[in-house]
Scaffold this active site. Sequence first.
Site, PDB file in Angstrom:
ATOM      1  CG  ASN A  36       8.828  -8.878   2.786  1.00 19.40           C
ATOM      2  OD1 ASN A  36       9.778  -9.584   1.523  1.00 19.40           O
ATOM      3  ND2 ASN A  36      10.506 -10.052   3.573  1.00 19.40           N
ATOM      4  NE  ARG A  83      12.022  -3.345  -1.483  1.00 23.47           N
ATOM      5  CZ  ARG A  83      11.904  -4.297  -1.350  1.00 23.47           C
ATOM      6  NH1 ARG A  83      10.293  -4.877  -0.585  1.00 23.47           N
ATOM      7  NH2 ARG A  83      12.024  -5.262  -1.191  1.00 23.47           N
ATOM      8  CB  THR A 141       2.187  -7.243  -1.001  1.00 22.50           C
ATOM      9  OG1 THR A 141       4.026  -8.306  -1.516  1.00 22.50           O
ATOM     10  CG2 THR A 141       2.932  -6.668  -2.388  1.00 22.50           C
ATOM     11  CB  SER A 187      10.806  -4.898  -4.473  1.00 21.63           C
ATOM     12  OG  SER A 187       9.179  -5.320  -4.154  1.00 21.63           O
ATOM     13  N   GLY A 217       2.110 -11.025  -3.782  1.00 22.78           N
ATOM     14  CA  GLY A 217       2.237 -12.845  -3.961  1.00 22.78           C
ATOM     15  C   GLY A 217       3.979 -12.914  -4.171  1.00 22.78           C
ATOM     16  CB  THR A 256       5.259  -5.374   0.506  1.00 21.30           C
ATOM     17  OG1 THR A 256       5.355  -6.459   1.085  1.00 21.30           O
ATOM     18  CG2 THR A 256       6.451  -4.388   0.590  1.00 21.30           C
TER      19      THR A 256
END
Length: 563
Positions: free
Chosen positions: A391, A97, A371, A442, A463, A389
């Site tokens: 974002n 992340r 994503t 997340s 999504g 992702t």
Amino acid sequence: MIRSIGCAVLMLFLLVPHAVAASRTPIRAKHGMVVSAESLATEAGVEILKRGGNAIDAAVAVGFVLAVTYPEAGNIGGGGFMLVRLANGSCTMVDFREKAPAAATRTMYLDSIGNPVVEKSLLGPLAAAVPGTVAGLLHALEKYGTMPRTKVMARAIDIAANGFPVSHRQKASFDSSLVEFNQFESTRKVFTRNGSSIKEGDVLRQPDLARTLIAIRDRGSRGFYRGRIADQIVAEMKRGGGIISLRDLADYKAVERTPLTGSYRGYEVISSAPPSAGGTVLLEMLNILERFDLRGKGFNSSQTVHLIATAAQHAYADRAEYLGDPDFVRMPLDELVSKPYATNQAIDSTRASASINVRGGIPDKEPGHETTHYCVADQYGNVVSTTVTVNGLYGCKTVVDGAGFFLNNEMDDFVVKPGAANQFGLVGGEPNAIAPGKRSLSSMTPTIVLHNGKPFLALGARGGSRITTAVAQIIINVIDFDMNIQEAVDAPRIHHQWLPDEILYEPRALSRDVVAGLQGMGYVVRGIHEHLLGRSQALIIDTSNGFFYSGADPREDGVAKGY
């Protein structure tokens, strides 16, 4: 475990008039399976499996190809989570992340009177957190893979250098962000034709990105986080007012975390741990739903939808209250995912519970499709479920000049101000406030399900806030409603995320009678015009006959292939 199509589809039509057309037959393979959102990425993963690589090798190959062919989401300027279940039975989650830069402050996106300035956390380099994808993919490859970078990255480099034809779907995606692309000269140079749309069928070549991938191939993580590419990232920061520094890049490390585990009707469920909220929300939802006979109530009946919505309502409320980066906050995870906690949740089986009585309320915002998820299973017994992702769609819309990749806008996933919603309509509190070096919360939910101790199902979705409810419904579709994996992915979905206090549903998901029944229970029910409640990729391992079966989501032209 793989049931016939006919019975399940007949059941759907009886319970939800004209709900869905017949699904495609799942693709079947004997030795391994890859399912992703893009055909070239899927093919690259299968080729690695054919050459003797394991699921981790193939997953890394898929990840790097997606950085070339799926720039809206699969991008080395972002981050993600890789859930790995090895053939020896051990499990881990590679957390790559993105992290807040050292210069980040909790008020950096507020104006002089303390109100959020939305554009600052969404558009341009100031919205970017320190990218993690390169560190994460290479960590997984070096520790759990069997092949060198030269082999695993070869296809991605080739496609970047020589190009690929732009599909109808990709052109439409580019067109949707054309105005923003033209705001950044570095983006305009790569993803427009002198400011105009790239046409369907045009060959998109990305020589700058090819050089970046070659540097990573030759030098590993140092080729991205130090040297020329790091300098280019920082130069882009200076041009656009961003705050990522050379030290931020040099200090970034992927970490491994212990996945969360639970059970649902005798199946073991392994899912993502914080800073992903997905696994916590998923397990809490499943624990609540396990108390009820969903099969007896019927697929997408008013009672079943009510129970799914109520379970989500409670789980998303806990998400906002408790969850954040485990390196910064303490969370009652053991309690949140426990069976007794679910049993103690007050669930009225006949009436909606007003979200304001669970927590307060804020207005919704429509999510982007930023994503992407992919799954790989190999002949050796290894399974990988990965979500990556940037974002927002194309992240902060800024390409790093000379390096060829989009930067994320992951800083928007922090709580900019308590009670203020991010772009997905999610709220939170102090646990997810901005802090230097912190990973934002997340919704990504890479998940692996075991049956009798063996891998059975791997899945995830894209999504935003709608990821976790999509994953939960696919698991329910397979276990409670006996759908094969393609039917389970295809079936129309509903969504509730606590706030705003409403049920969303895809076209043909609910009959008028079901909508009326839910309204009678006290729900606000809103249909959406497109199939946007999560876009999932999934696969099933049927150990009884030794085959892999795919569930590629038609909502995003998902592609599955095995051998």
